[in-house]
Enzyme design. Structure first.
Site, PDB file in Angstrom:
ATOM      1  N   GLY A   1       0.784  -1.224   0.000  1.00 33.69           N
ATOM      2  CA  GLY A   1       0.000   0.000   0.000  1.00 33.69           C
ATOM      3  C   GLY A   1       0.817   1.275   0.000  1.00 33.69           C
TER       4      GLY A   1
ATOM      5  CB  SER B   1       0.846   5.583  -2.844  1.00 34.68           C
ATOM      6  OG  SER B   1       0.536   6.452  -1.780  1.00 34.68           O
TER       7      SER B   1
ATOM      8  CG  HIS C   1       4.743   7.696   4.452  1.00 35.81           C
ATOM      9  ND1 HIS C   1       5.366   7.189   3.326  1.00 35.81           N
ATOM     10  CD2 HIS C   1       3.443   7.347   4.341  1.00 35.81           C
ATOM     11  CE1 HIS C   1       4.486   6.568   2.562  1.00 35.81           C
ATOM     12  NE2 HIS C   1       3.305   6.638   3.168  1.00 35.81           N
TER      13      HIS C   1
END
Length: 118
Positions: free
Chosen positions: A97, A99, A104
């Site tokens: 997941g 992107s 982060h």
């Protein structure tokens, strides 16, 4: 270290540098935390290191103290948002997941979270 200070084409590097605006909730010498533009919870803040690395695995390999600083900053963000219960998420790789390929840490809270996620 394989990480770089910044990457020219990285969205998060541009937010950290102030080239692109972000709703910043915390900033210190190691990290910048800002609200996600596509929140999945009432509180959805991203904590990113100032130093560019593509993912959490690279960050912890290159600078374990920086990985700890991410988690510490996430806890500070949660306190500042009035959260006692929250979820921390690190996605590493597109299939997980991720992107934006700048490490982060998602701070999610303000609602009941289901398990398993997604």
């Amino acid at each position: 270290m394989s990480t770089t200070i910044a990457s020219e084409d990285c969205l998060f590097c541009k937010i950290v540098a102030g080239e692109i605006p972000g709703d910043v909730v915390l900033s210190n010498g190691d990290v910048v935390a800002f609200r996600d533009v596509n929140p999945v919870a009432p509180t959805h803040v991203l904590v990113v290191p100032r130093r560019h690395a593509p993912d959490a695995a690279a960050t912890v390999t290159d600078d374990p103290a920086l990985a700890a600083a991410l988690v510490s900053a996430a806890a500070e963000v949660a306190r500042g948002e009035g959260l006692t219960d929250y979820r921390l998420v690190l996605n590493t790789g597109a299939d997980a997941g991720q992107s934006v390929f700048h490490t982060h840490l998602h701070v999610l809270g303000g609602r009941t979270m289901a398990w398993p996620p997604g």
